[in-house]
Design a protein around this motif. Structure first.
Motif, short mmCIF file in Angstrom:
data_model
loop_
_atom_site.label_atom_id
_atom_site.label_comp_id
_atom_site.label_asym_id
_atom_site.label_seq_id
_atom_site.Cartn_x
_atom_site.Cartn_y
_atom_site.Cartn_z
N PRO A 211 63.55 22.09 88.74
CA PRO A 211 64.40 22.25 87.55
C PRO A 211 65.32 21.04 87.36
O PRO A 211 65.66 20.34 88.32
N PHE A 212 65.75 20.83 86.14
CA PHE A 212 66.60 19.68 85.83
C PHE A 212 67.90 19.72 86.61
O PHE A 212 68.46 18.67 86.98
N ILE A 213 68.40 20.92 86.92
CA ILE A 213 69.66 21.05 87.62
C ILE A 213 69.60 20.45 89.02
O ILE A 213 70.62 20.01 89.57
N VAL A 214 68.41 20.40 89.60
CA VAL A 214 68.26 19.81 90.93
C VAL A 214 68.58 18.32 90.89
O VAL A 214 69.26 17.79 91.77
N ILE A 215 68.10 17.62 89.88
CA ILE A 215 68.39 16.20 89.73
C ILE A 215 69.89 15.99 89.52
O ILE A 215 70.49 15.04 90.06
N VAL A 216 70.50 16.86 88.73
CA VAL A 216 71.95 16.77 88.52
C VAL A 216 72.71 16.96 89.83
O VAL A 216 73.66 16.24 90.13
#
Length: 275
Positions: A211-216
């Motif tokens: 998920p994108f939140i992991v990169i954040v």
């Protein structure tokens, strides 16, 4: 047969004789391993010159490089027995001998015999841990390390030195730091040879989508580390160095097996857990 016949040239249609092909080594993963070895050697030289912050930086750089060589070898399909042996020898220098010598030069030298015994306990613990890892690699649950991994043990010891030195303290001005350094060195050395399970992160795949939140979260983690690297890195590895005992207690209270060693790799419940 005469000597003249023996020296006659072979017919043109005779099969060509091939020399046995020499075995080579893969350059890319071994470059990372050599760079990690240099980090450990650099740390020793810096400690001998009293530059303990630079010595700590050398060990942490060696940790990063050591974590990359195996992944690079697997991603490029360049694994080899030579690379495995080279990696173990590099780890012994960078995460076994180097931290022991650094902490001895920094604090334990003033304790006399007890100081070099504590440093030797750490160094021998690293050697035993690496030897056990190499021999048990086929029967250990790959999700966990058996005992504290040597890079994390090195991070505990030199991370503590980095934090204290960065704060402006030294064992010469604050004598109780000597005993704290000795206790931490013994803890790291002995924990490496225990059967306490430490999460290995080897089941994390970089080929899967996340998920994108992991990169954040990763970006925020890097930002937090840059706020004050000595304190943040030492806190992370201190938490990790204690986490194994937490996992052990949780497993023990739930009645689950606390050992990461399996006598069989053919059981359905253990499929995919071993190398």
């Amino acid at each position: 047969m005469s000597s003249t016949d023996a020296q006659a040239p072979l017919p043109e249609d005779a099969p060509e004789l091939h020399r046995p092909r020499r075995k080579g080594i893969y350059i890319l993963p071994n470059l990372f391993t050599l760079a990690a070895l240099f980090g450990g050697f650099y740390a020793i030289v810096m400690a001998m010159n009293g530059q303990f912050e630079q010595a700590a930086v050398g060990i942490f750089c060696a940790m990063v490089l050591d974590s990359l060589d195996g992944r690079v070898a697997r991603m490029t399909n360049t694994q080899s027995a030579f690379g495995e042996q080279m990696d173990s020898l590099s780890d012994m220098v960078s995460f076994g001998a180097a931290p022991a010598l650094i902490v001895y030069e920094w604090a334990l030298k003033g304790m006399g015999k007890l100081g070099w015994i504590a440093a030797f306990v750490y160094c021998s613990g690293a050697a035993l841990r690496l030897a056990r890892f190499n021999t048990n690699i086929a029967v250990v649950d790959r999700r966990f390390f058996q005992g504290l991994p040597s890079p994390a043990a090195a991070a505990l010891v030199v991370g503590f030195i980095w934090v204290v030195t960065d704060a402006g303290y030294s064992p010469q001005t604050t004598p109780w730091l000597i005993w704290l350094a000795c206790a931490l060195t013994l803890y790291a050395g002995l924990t490496m040879v225990t059967n306490i399970p430490f999460y290995s992160f080897k089941d994390v795949s970089f080929k899967r989508t996340v998920p994108f939140i992991v990169i954040v979260a990763i970006a925020l983690g890097i930002a937090v580390i840059t706020i004050h690297p000595p304190i943040v890195l030492f806190a992370i590895f201190m938490f990790y160095g204690l986490s194994g005992y937490g996992v052990f207690i949780v497993k023990w209270r739930r009645g689950r097996p606390v050992s990461v060693i399996s006598t069989s790799t053919d059981e359905p419940d253990e499929e995919g857990l071993h190398r």
